[in-house]
Write a protein that holds these residues in place. Structure first.
Motif, PDB file in Angstrom:
ATOM      1  N   GLY A  32       1.084  -1.203   0.108  1.00 52.38           N
ATOM      2  CA  GLY A  32       0.281  -0.098  -0.112  1.00 52.38           C
ATOM      3  C   GLY A  32       1.115   1.167  -0.312  1.00 52.38           C
ATOM      4  O   GLY A  32       1.701   1.740   1.279  1.00 52.38           O
ATOM      5  N   LEU A  35      -0.730   6.765   1.958  1.00 52.37           N
ATOM      6  CA  LEU A  35       0.435   8.537   2.860  1.00 52.37           C
ATOM      7  C   LEU A  35       0.259   7.418   3.937  1.00 52.37           C
ATOM      8  O   LEU A  35       2.315   7.541   3.912  1.00 52.37           O
ATOM      9  CB  LEU A  35      -0.781   9.272   3.600  1.00 52.37           C
ATOM     10  N   ALA A  36      -0.118   6.636   4.251  1.00 54.58           N
ATOM     11  CA  ALA A  36       0.515   5.835   5.882  1.00 54.58           C
ATOM     12  C   ALA A  36       2.396   4.925   4.640  1.00 54.58           C
ATOM     13  O   ALA A  36       3.384   4.855   5.034  1.00 54.58           O
ATOM     14  CB  ALA A  36      -0.192   4.756   6.019  1.00 54.58           C
ATOM     15  N   ASP A  55       1.748  -1.629  -4.521  1.00 55.01           N
ATOM     16  CA  ASP A  55       0.676  -0.950  -4.281  1.00 55.01           C
ATOM     17  C   ASP A  55      -0.377  -2.266  -5.933  1.00 55.01           C
ATOM     18  O   ASP A  55       0.794  -1.400  -7.232  1.00 55.01           O
ATOM     19  CB  ASP A  55       0.563  -0.002  -4.899  1.00 55.01           C
ATOM     20  N   ARG A  56      -1.877  -1.752  -5.340  1.00 54.74           N
ATOM     21  CA  ARG A  56      -2.041  -2.705  -6.882  1.00 54.74           C
ATOM     22  C   ARG A  56      -2.361  -1.206  -8.264  1.00 54.74           C
ATOM     23  O   ARG A  56      -3.127  -1.678  -9.007  1.00 54.74           O
ATOM     24  CB  ARG A  56      -3.860  -2.923  -6.771  1.00 54.74           C
ATOM     25  N   HIS A  65      -7.961   8.677  -2.788  1.00 54.81           N
ATOM     26  CA  HIS A  65      -9.466   8.579  -1.857  1.00 54.81           C
ATOM     27  C   HIS A  65      -9.367   9.359  -0.538  1.00 54.81           C
ATOM     28  O   HIS A  65     -10.264   9.053   0.138  1.00 54.81           O
ATOM     29  CB  HIS A  65     -10.638   7.063  -1.676  1.00 54.81           C
ATOM     30  N   THR A  66      -8.679  10.730  -0.691  1.00 54.09           N
ATOM     31  CA  THR A  66      -9.122  11.313   0.598  1.00 54.09           C
ATOM     32  C   THR A  66      -9.719  12.671  -0.100  1.00 54.09           C
ATOM     33  O   THR A  66      -9.193  12.999  -0.893  1.00 54.09           O
ATOM     34  CB  THR A  66      -7.972  11.890   1.272  1.00 54.09           C
ATOM     35  N   THR A  67     -10.344  13.641   1.054  1.00 56.12           N
ATOM     36  CA  THR A  67     -10.249  14.744   0.581  1.00 56.12           C
ATOM     37  C   THR A  67      -9.193  16.096   0.211  1.00 56.12           C
ATOM     38  O   THR A  67      -8.559  16.711  -0.366  1.00 56.12           O
ATOM     39  CB  THR A  67     -11.415  16.576   1.629  1.00 56.12           C
ATOM     40  N   GLY A  68      -7.958  15.577   1.804  1.00 56.64           N
ATOM     41  CA  GLY A  68      -6.479  15.837   1.533  1.00 56.64           C
ATOM     42  C   GLY A  68      -6.794  17.318   2.572  1.00 56.64           C
ATOM     43  O   GLY A  68      -5.696  17.682   2.526  1.00 56.64           O
ATOM     44  N   ILE A  69      -7.540  17.271   3.234  1.00 58.23           N
ATOM     45  CA  ILE A  69      -7.611  18.401   4.706  1.00 58.23           C
ATOM     46  C   ILE A  69      -6.719  18.470   5.840  1.00 58.23           C
ATOM     47  O   ILE A  69      -6.727  17.345   6.318  1.00 58.23           O
ATOM     48  CB  ILE A  69      -8.875  18.904   5.170  1.00 58.23           C
ATOM     49  N   TYR A 140      -1.322  -7.570  -3.251  1.00 57.74           N
ATOM     50  CA  TYR A 140      -0.367  -8.505  -2.615  1.00 57.74           C
ATOM     51  C   TYR A 140      -1.840  -9.366  -2.781  1.00 57.74           C
ATOM     52  O   TYR A 140      -2.852  -9.641  -2.520  1.00 57.74           O
ATOM     53  CB  TYR A 140      -0.864  -8.033  -1.629  1.00 57.74           C
ATOM     54  N   ALA A 171       0.050  -1.713   5.267  1.00 59.54           N
ATOM     55  CA  ALA A 171      -0.704  -0.377   4.786  1.00 59.54           C
ATOM     56  C   ALA A 171      -1.931  -0.120   3.752  1.00 59.54           C
ATOM     57  O   ALA A 171      -1.789   0.671   2.657  1.00 59.54           O
ATOM     58  CB  ALA A 171       0.708   0.677   3.969  1.00 59.54           C
ATOM     59  N   ASP A 294      -5.084   3.786   7.791  1.00 62.66           N
ATOM     60  CA  ASP A 294      -6.692   3.087   8.049  1.00 62.66           C
ATOM     61  C   ASP A 294      -6.880   1.652   8.348  1.00 62.66           C
ATOM     62  O   ASP A 294      -7.110   1.275   8.521  1.00 62.66           O
ATOM     63  CB  ASP A 294      -7.360   3.313   6.654  1.00 62.66           C
ATOM     64  N   GLY A 306      -8.041  11.504   9.244  1.00 63.07           N
ATOM     65  CA  GLY A 306      -7.060  10.559   9.296  1.00 63.07           C
ATOM     66  C   GLY A 306      -5.473  10.733   8.540  1.00 63.07           C
ATOM     67  O   GLY A 306      -4.499   9.671   8.818  1.00 63.07           O
ATOM     68  N   LEU A 307      -5.548  11.641   8.298  1.00 68.79           N
ATOM     69  CA  LEU A 307      -3.913  11.759   7.238  1.00 68.79           C
ATOM     70  C   LEU A 307      -2.702  12.382   8.448  1.00 68.79           C
ATOM     71  O   LEU A 307      -2.106  11.787   8.341  1.00 68.79           O
ATOM     72  CB  LEU A 307      -3.899  13.200   6.651  1.00 68.79           C
TER      73      LEU A 307
HETATM   74  C1  LIG Z   1     -13.793  11.235   0.827  1.00 72.06           C
HETATM   75  C2  LIG Z   1     -12.972  10.829   2.140  1.00 72.06           C
HETATM   76  C3  LIG Z   1     -12.146  11.951   2.642  1.00 72.06           C
HETATM   77  C4  LIG Z   1     -11.836  11.859   3.262  1.00 72.06           C
HETATM   78  N1  LIG Z   1     -11.100  13.478   4.150  1.00 72.06           N
HETATM   79  C5  LIG Z   1      -9.747  14.019   4.070  1.00 72.06           C
HETATM   80  C6  LIG Z   1      -9.497  15.071   5.177  1.00 72.06           C
HETATM   81  O1  LIG Z   1      -9.901  15.888   4.525  1.00 72.06           O
HETATM   82  N2  LIG Z   1      -8.376  14.675   5.861  1.00 72.06           N
HETATM   83  C7  LIG Z   1      -8.211  13.984   6.476  1.00 72.06           C
HETATM   84  O2  LIG Z   1      -6.985  14.671   7.632  1.00 72.06           O
HETATM   85  N3  LIG Z   1      -8.339  12.755   6.499  1.00 72.06           N
HETATM   86  C8  LIG Z   1      -9.855  12.604   5.205  1.00 72.06           C
HETATM   87  N4  LIG Z   1     -10.180  11.389   5.041  1.00 72.06           N
HETATM   88  C9  LIG Z   1      -9.246  10.314   5.493  1.00 72.06           C
HETATM   89  C10 LIG Z   1      -8.432   9.577   5.289  1.00 72.06           C
HETATM   90  O3  LIG Z   1      -7.819  10.194   4.269  1.00 72.06           O
HETATM   91  C11 LIG Z   1      -7.185   8.425   5.193  1.00 72.06           C
HETATM   92  O4  LIG Z   1      -7.234   7.947   6.597  1.00 72.06           O
HETATM   93  C12 LIG Z   1      -5.731   8.372   4.398  1.00 72.06           C
HETATM   94  O5  LIG Z   1      -6.225   8.657   3.384  1.00 72.06           O
HETATM   95  C13 LIG Z   1      -5.699   6.647   4.586  1.00 72.06           C
HETATM   96  O6  LIG Z   1      -4.650   6.456   4.335  1.00 72.06           O
HETATM   97  P1  LIG Z   1      -3.451   4.834   4.533  1.00 72.06           P
HETATM   98  O7  LIG Z   1      -1.974   5.535   4.035  1.00 72.06           O
HETATM   99  O8  LIG Z   1      -3.535   4.282   5.726  1.00 72.06           O
HETATM  100  O9  LIG Z   1      -4.320   4.446   3.085  1.00 72.06           O
HETATM  101  P2  LIG Z   1      -4.617   4.235   1.515  1.00 72.06           P
HETATM  102  O10 LIG Z   1      -4.777   5.630   1.097  1.00 72.06           O
HETATM  103  O11 LIG Z   1      -6.344   4.004   1.457  1.00 72.06           O
HETATM  104  O12 LIG Z   1      -3.495   3.365   0.945  1.00 72.06           O
HETATM  105  C14 LIG Z   1      -4.300   2.350   1.083  1.00 72.06           C
HETATM  106  C15 LIG Z   1      -2.951   1.836  -0.378  1.00 72.06           C
HETATM  107  O13 LIG Z   1      -3.263  -0.085  -0.735  1.00 72.06           O
HETATM  108  C16 LIG Z   1      -3.006  -0.106  -1.932  1.00 72.06           C
HETATM  109  N5  LIG Z   1      -3.941  -1.363  -1.919  1.00 72.06           N
HETATM  110  C17 LIG Z   1      -4.911  -1.956  -1.012  1.00 72.06           C
HETATM  111  N6  LIG Z   1      -4.999  -3.536  -1.226  1.00 72.06           N
HETATM  112  C18 LIG Z   1      -3.829  -3.522  -1.592  1.00 72.06           C
HETATM  113  C19 LIG Z   1      -3.643  -5.038  -2.374  1.00 72.06           C
HETATM  114  N7  LIG Z   1      -4.056  -5.989  -1.786  1.00 72.06           N
HETATM  115  N8  LIG Z   1      -2.271  -4.958  -2.702  1.00 72.06           N
HETATM  116  C20 LIG Z   1      -1.717  -3.493  -3.370  1.00 72.06           C
HETATM  117  N9  LIG Z   1      -2.073  -2.759  -2.547  1.00 72.06           N
HETATM  118  C21 LIG Z   1      -2.735  -2.040  -2.001  1.00 72.06           C
HETATM  119  C22 LIG Z   1      -4.753   1.390  -2.812  1.00 72.06           C
HETATM  120  O14 LIG Z   1      -4.694   1.209  -3.674  1.00 72.06           O
HETATM  121  C23 LIG Z   1      -3.491   2.274  -2.205  1.00 72.06           C
HETATM  122  O15 LIG Z   1      -3.118   2.694  -2.495  1.00 72.06           O
HETATM  123  C24 LIG Z   1     -10.848  10.896   4.045  1.00 72.06           C
HETATM  124  C25 LIG Z   1     -11.324   9.787   3.366  1.00 72.06           C
HETATM  125  C26 LIG Z   1     -12.067  10.097   2.340  1.00 72.06           C
HETATM  126  C27 LIG Z   1     -12.826   8.337   2.154  1.00 72.06           C
END
Ligand SMILES: Cc1cc2nc3c(=O)[nH]c(=O)nc-3n(C[C@H](O)[C@H](O)[C@H](O)COP(=O)(O)OP(=O)(O)OC[C@H]3O[C@@H](n4cnc5c(N)ncnc54)[C@H](O)[C@@H]3O)c2cc1C
Length: 403
Positions: A32, A35-36, A55-56, A65-69, A140, A171, A294, A306-307
Motif C-alpha cells: 500500500g 500516505l501511510a 501497490d495495486r 480517496h481523500t479530500t486531503g485537508i 498482494y 498499509a 487506515d 486520518g492524514l
Molecule cells: C472521501 C474521503 C475524504 C477524506 N478526507 C480526509 C481529509 O480531508 N483529511 C483527513 O485527515 N482525512 C481524510 N480522510 C481519511 C484519510 O484520507 C485516510 O485516513 C488516509 O488517506 C488513509 O491513508 P492510508 O495510506 O492508510 O490508506 P489509503 O490511502 O487507502 O492507501 C491504501 C493503499 O493500499 C493499496 N492497496 C490496497 N489493497 C492492496 C493490495 N491487496 N495489494 C496492493 N495494494 C493494495 C491501495 O491501492 C492504496 O493505494 C478521508 C477519507 C475519505 C474516504
C-alpha cells in the motif's frame, strides 16, 4: 535459496526486467502506497533497510480517496512541501439541518488542502532516493512463513511472483487483507465518504470549509464544501446502512444555491472510500508484521481525519520496525500497541457513539443553536482544529526525533 520466485513460466531474466527488482530478499515489504505506506517506506529506506513498496495502482495520481485537508498540527510537525498544498484556510462555517450558519475564524493558518497526487509522487521520489524498490500495478495475494522468512505472493497481472522478507507492513487501507492474514484486529465500524473535486468555482470572500450537519444527507457525519480558491471539494459522509452516498451527494450538490456558484464548475475527479471510525485497533503488530494508517484504524473517530494519524503512526512504526530488525528483540514491538492509543482518545470514541446515535433533526438543530454560546463555540473549534485529534504516540515524542 534464491528469495524471488517466478510462477509465470517466463524466463527469470525477462521477469526480472519486468519487475525491476534489484535485490532478492527484503527487510520489509510494505503493501500500500497511500500516505501511510509512503511515509513508512521513506523513513525505513533512509535508515538503510532494504524495502519493497507495492501497490495495486499503476499510478499514485489515480483513485485517490481523500479530500486531503491537512490540519495545522500536521503541517507544523511534518515535511509536507508547500507546492503540494493549496492556499491557507482559516475560516469554517457550520450549518444546521435548516441551514442556519455559524462562522468560526482562526487567527492561525489552520488548514490546507493537499494536492494529493503530487504529494504521493513527491514522497515516492523520496522513497526511491532512499533506495526503496517500487512495484506498482501489483496486488498482494497472500503470505506464509518458510523457515525464518516470510514469503509474500504478489500478482502483477500477467505474472505472479513470490518475494521474501523479514517483516511485512499492512498499509493497505480500511479493509486490510494483511490484517486478516497476520491475525491482527480488523476494522469493524466505518463511514463512507464520496466527493466531487471541481475547478472553476468562484471564491466569494476567503478560503473556507463549510460543514453541514444533516442527518439525511450525511447520517452520523457531515456534508462538506472545502474551497481554497483553486480547488473545490463537495462531499458527503455517513453510515453506509443509513443512506445512499451517491444519491445524497447529488442531492447535496444541487442544494447549494446561495452558498456557492457552481454554474461554471468543471468536474475534475470523483473520490470516495470507507473511513474507519472505531478508533485505532488494539492488536496491530506481531513478530511477522504490523499495520499502519487506515489498516490500523488510525483515524480520529470524531472528525474522521486520518492524514495526521497516518503520519504519526507510520513514523512510530518505522522506528519500531528498524529497532526490531536491527536488534532481533521482540520487546521493541511493545511500543506499538493499539491499547496505548485507545486509552488516550477514549473521550473521542464516546463522542463518536453520541454523534452516531443522534438522528433526530430537531435535536441536531437545537445542538447547533447551542453552539452559538461562547463556551460551546470554543468547544466546536477545539474539536475541529484542536491538537488532540490523534494522541501523540509517546510522551516527549516529536516526529523530528522519531527516527
Ligand atoms: C472521501 C474521503 C475524504 C477524506 N478526507 C480526509 C481529509 O480531508 N483529511 C483527513 O485527515 N482525512 C481524510 N480522510 C481519511 C484519510 O484520507 C485516510 O485516513 C488516509 O488517506 C488513509 O491513508 P492510508 O495510506 O492508510 O490508506 P489509503 O490511502 O487507502 O492507501 C491504501 C493503499 O493500499 C493499496 N492497496 C490496497 N489493497 C492492496 C493490495 N491487496 N495489494 C496492493 N495494494 C493494495 C491501495 O491501492 C492504496 O493505494 C478521508 C477519507 C475519505 C474516504
Amino acid at each position: 535459496m534464491a528469495a524471488v520466485f517466478f510462477d509465470c513460466g517466463l524466463c527469470a531474466a525477462k521477469s526480472f526486467e519486468t519487475l525491476r527488482l534489484t535485490v532478492e530478499d527484503y527487510d520489509t515489504i510494505i503493501i500500500g502506497a497511500g500516505l501511510a505506506g509512503l511515509q513508512c517506506a521513506r523513513l525505513l529506506g533512509r535508515r538503510g533497510l532494504r524495502v519493497l513498496l507495492v501497490d495495486r495502482k499503476s499510478s499514485l495520481q489515480t483513485s485517490i480517496h481523500t479530500t486531503g485537508i491537512f490540519v495545522r498540527r500536521t503541517l507544523e510537525d511534518f515535511d509536507i512541501p508547500a507546492d503540494c498544498l493549496g492556499p491557507v484556510v482559516r475560516n469554517v462555517t457550520l450549518y444546521s439541518p435548516s441551514r442556519r450558519s455559524l462562522d468560526l475564524t482562526s487567527e492561525q493558518d489552520e488548514f490546507r488542502i493537499g494536492r494529493m497526487g503530487r504529494l504521493y509522487e513527491h514522497y515516492l521520489h523520496d522513497c526511491l532516493r532512499a533506495g526503496v524498490e517500487w512495484l506498482p500495478g501489483t496486488r498482494y495475494v497472500e503470505q506464509y512463513r518458510l523457515k525464518n522468512r516470510l514469503v509474500v505472493r504478489l500478482d502483477g497481472g500477467q505474472t505472479s511472483h513470490r518475494v521474501t522478507a523479514r517483516y511485512l507492513v499492512g498499509a493497505d487501507g480500511a479493509s486490510s487483507r494483511i490484517a486478516r492474514d497476520l491475525g491482527l484486529d480488523l476494522n469493524q465500524e466505518w463511514i463512507v465518504g464520496v466527493e466531487y473535486v471541481l475547478t472553476n468555482v468562484p471564491l466569494n470572500g476567503l478560503p473556507r470549509l463549510h460543514c453541514f450537519l444533516d442527518p439525511k444527507l450525511a447520517p452520523g457525519y457531515l456534508a462538506w464544501i472545502a474551497h481554497d480558491g483553486e480547488e473545490t471539494h463537495i462531499g458527503v459522509g455517513g453510515y453506509a446502512a443509513m443512506f445512499d452516498p451517491l444519491q445524497a451527494l447529488d442531492q447535496f450538490r444541487s442544494s447549494l444555491d446561495g452558498i456557492i456558484d457552481l454554474s461554471e464548475a468543471k468536474e475534475v475527479e470523483r473520490r470516495g472510500g470507507r473511513i474507519p471510525v472505531g478508533g485505532v485497533l488494539r492488536k496491530i503488530a506481531t513478530t511477522d508484521g504490523l499495520l499502519i494508517g487506515d489498516a490500523a484504524g488510525a483515524v480520529s473517530p470524531l472528525t474522521a481525519g486520518g492524514l495526521d494519524p497516518c503520519m504519526r503512526l507510520s513514523t512510530l512504526a518505522a522506528r519500531v520496525i528498524a529497532e526490531y530488525l536491527e536488534t532481533g528483540d521482540a520487546d521493541a514491538l511493545r511500543a506499538y500497541s493499539g491499547e496505548l492509543f485507545r486509552s488516550r482518545f477514549a473521550s473521542r470514541l464516546w463522542m463518536r457513539r453520541l454523534v452516531s446515535s443522534v438522528r433526530n433533526q430537531a435535536l441536531i438543530e437545537l445542538a447547533c443553536a447551542g453552539l452559538r454560546l461562547p463556551i460551546a463555540n470554543w468547544f466546536a473549534w477545539h474539536v475541529f482544529v484542536g491538537r488532540g485529534s490523534f494522541p501523540d504516540v509517546e510522551p516527549h515524542w516529536t516526529p523530528q526525533t522519531a527516527i
